[in-house]
Design an enzyme around this catalytic site. Sequence first.
Site, PDB file in Angstrom:
ATOM      1  N   ARG A 137       0.794  -1.232   0.000  1.00  0.00           N
ATOM      2  CA  ARG A 137       0.000   0.000   0.000  1.00  0.00           C
ATOM      3  C   ARG A 137       0.828   1.284   0.000  1.00  0.00           C
ATOM      4  O   ARG A 137       0.282   2.367  -0.127  1.00  0.00           O
ATOM      5  CB  ARG A 137      -0.928   0.007   1.206  1.00  0.00           C
TER       6      ARG A 137
ATOM      7  N   HIS B  96       0.724  -3.837   6.605  1.00  0.00           N
ATOM      8  CA  HIS B  96       1.542  -2.627   6.653  1.00  0.00           C
ATOM      9  C   HIS B  96       2.366  -2.576   7.943  1.00  0.00           C
ATOM     10  O   HIS B  96       2.250  -3.457   8.795  1.00  0.00           O
ATOM     11  CB  HIS B  96       0.717  -1.358   6.450  1.00  0.00           C
TER      12      HIS B  96
ATOM     13  N   VAL C 115     -11.565  -7.340   8.937  1.00  0.00           N
ATOM     14  CA  VAL C 115     -11.440  -6.583   7.679  1.00  0.00           C
ATOM     15  C   VAL C 115     -10.095  -5.855   7.629  1.00  0.00           C
ATOM     16  O   VAL C 115      -9.965  -4.778   7.061  1.00  0.00           O
ATOM     17  CB  VAL C 115     -12.623  -5.606   7.475  1.00  0.00           C
TER      18      VAL C 115
ATOM     19  N   CYS D 108      -6.037   2.317  12.863  1.00  0.00           N
ATOM     20  CA  CYS D 108      -6.858   2.579  11.673  1.00  0.00           C
ATOM     21  C   CYS D 108      -8.086   3.411  12.020  1.00  0.00           C
ATOM     22  O   CYS D 108      -8.634   4.104  11.161  1.00  0.00           O
ATOM     23  CB  CYS D 108      -7.335   1.278  11.031  1.00  0.00           C
TER      24      CYS D 108
END
Length: 186
Positions: free
Chosen positions: A46, A74, A169, A175
């Site tokens: 990403r 990540h 998810v 996040c």
Amino acid sequence: KQVEAMKRVLESLNLNIVEMVDENATLDGGDVLFTGREFFVGLSRRTNQRGAEILADTFKDYAVSTVPVHDSLHLKSFCSMAGPNLIAIGSSEAAQKALKTMQQMSDHRYDKLTVPDDAAANCVYLNIPSKGHVLLHRAPEEYPESAKVFEKLKDHMLIPIASTELEKVDGSLTCCSVLINKASEL
């Protein structure tokens, strides 16, 4: 839509907004670890080198070092800041390899808090004037052994957060967080 909504909120707070206009650049917030002294940017599926370069151009007063990320979504999938000068890091081989890279690239020596579960290393540290050191971390019912490690932080107010559904998810605590260091005028 999400980007535009966030942009409006940040503009309403009179914050400086820098937009990446290079269509070849990618930069995911989950790959950006700010220690308070410097940035580590995970190069992952990403985030690419060009995205890291734009971050470095934007924050010229801080060192920006890149860290290859393998076998994880990540960088903050297995590490985050757990306090001033304290990096929470997972125990996996990939996490430990990334930590070694960060240590080699930095002139500063950080303390580390190693937790058995990589996902549990993603926590949210807050320094709240009226509360002191506050740490949001994964709940004991999700990661009991990692929660025991966090409980050793006696100078922190610990707030366990259950986020199993979010994890399904590929979401983590960071996040769901946008930390803004600005006094409220409410």
